[in-house]
Design a protein around this motif. Structure first.
Motif, short mmCIF file in Angstrom:
data_model
loop_
_atom_site.label_atom_id
_atom_site.label_comp_id
_atom_site.label_asym_id
_atom_site.label_seq_id
_atom_site.Cartn_x
_atom_site.Cartn_y
_atom_site.Cartn_z
N ALA A 34 -4.70 2.90 0.09
CA ALA A 34 -4.13 3.57 -1.08
C ALA A 34 -4.48 2.82 -2.36
O ALA A 34 -4.79 3.44 -3.40
CB ALA A 34 -2.61 3.69 -0.94
N ARG A 75 -6.58 -2.51 1.18
CA ARG A 75 -5.54 -1.50 1.31
C ARG A 75 -6.07 -0.12 0.91
O ARG A 75 -6.52 0.07 -0.22
CB ARG A 75 -4.35 -1.84 0.42
N LYS A 79 -7.97 3.64 -3.30
CA LYS A 79 -8.08 4.99 -3.88
C LYS A 79 -7.70 4.98 -5.35
O LYS A 79 -8.30 5.70 -6.16
CB LYS A 79 -7.19 5.96 -3.10
N ASP A 95 0.83 -1.21 0.00
CA ASP A 95 0.00 0.00 0.00
C ASP A 95 0.86 1.26 0.00
O ASP A 95 0.47 2.28 -0.57
CB ASP A 95 -0.93 -0.01 1.20
N SER A 124 1.61 1.79 -3.54
CA SER A 124 0.43 2.32 -4.23
C SER A 124 0.24 3.81 -3.96
O SER A 124 -0.23 4.56 -4.82
CB SER A 124 -0.83 1.56 -3.79
N ALA A 125 0.60 4.25 -2.77
CA ALA A 125 0.44 5.66 -2.40
C ALA A 125 1.35 6.57 -3.22
O ALA A 125 1.13 7.79 -3.26
CB ALA A 125 0.72 5.84 -0.91
N LYS A 126 2.37 6.00 -3.87
CA LYS A 126 3.29 6.80 -4.68
C LYS A 126 2.78 7.03 -6.10
O LYS A 126 3.37 7.80 -6.86
CB LYS A 126 4.65 6.11 -4.74
#
Length: 229
Positions: free
Chosen positions: A118, A116, A121, A65, A68-70
């Protein structure tokens, strides 16, 4: 009165655990991660990890996650102005770049977002943008799935690295068209990025043809259909 001495090591936190575990996976691969090894890297006892994560799989989820947030999602904002094809292209490039920086965690990401935050999203942003652009919800779901298959698949391995840097390995008598295959590894980044861009362009061009064949329908800002990315 004497001031309380500072602890020798930073206090354990979820963020520190994920950062250390992610660095270990990046350096040595998924097989290197164990709660015992991670505790040793952090300088703590194994049981202390369970105050923050119940299982190793939860730690892997958190690492995934964090990757993924990046991924850049700005192109899917309603006020961004990019058309759906350009937005998908720019997002795919950002997505692949994030995975390229952390290739060992790709098999975990390829399983899907699960719970997760991120990752969800990402799925929500892609699905929402496609529906707003006029794609029927079912096809918007398929597009999210298709893009994830393509991007994560491209990050699971290197085509160029699949050939050895030894010109004697590809005898023209056996492989008449692989006379220069031994040079691929030397140009890995150019070859792999070029292949990704070629495939992405072909994929998006194919989607554009499908989009142009859609019956006229009003654009919408939301839908309750299932999202997948």
């Amino acid at each position: 009165m004497c001031a309380m001495a500072r602890p020798r090591k930073p206090l354990l936190s979820r963020e520190r655990i994920v950062e250390t575990a992610g660095a270990l996976v990046d350096a040595e691969g998924l097989a290197a991660l164990s709660t015992r090894r991670l505790a040793a890297e952090l300088g703590v006892s194994g049981p202390s990890l369970y105050n923050h994560f119940r299982t190793k799989d939860e730690i892997l989820d958190a690492i995934a996650d964090a990757v993924s947030a990046k991924i850049d999602l700005s192109m899917f904002a309603e006020d961004d102005g990019r058309d759906w094809r350009t937005a998908l292209h720019d997002w795919a490039v950002s997505y692949r770049a994030a995975l390229a920086d952390h290739p060992h965690i790709v098999p975990v990401l390829a399983q899907g977002p699960g719970r997760r935050p991120a990752g969800l999203k990402v799925a929500d942003a892609v699905f929402g943008a496609m529906v707003r652009a006029g794609w029927p919800p079912a096809q918007a779901t398929s597009i999210g799935a298709l893009m994830r298959y393509f991007i994560t698949g491209s990050a699971l391995g290197s085509f160029a690295r699949g050939f050895v840097d030894d010109e004697t390995a590809y005898d023209p008598a056996d492989y008449p068209h692989l006379g220069r295959a031994h040079l691929l590894a030397e140009h890995r980044q150019k070859v792999d990025e070029g292949a990704f861009e070629t495939g992405l362009t072909a994929l998006l061009d194919g989607l554009r043809l499908q989009y142009e064949a859609l019956p006229a329908r009003p654009r919408t800002s939301h839908s309750s259909a299932t999202a997948e990315a």
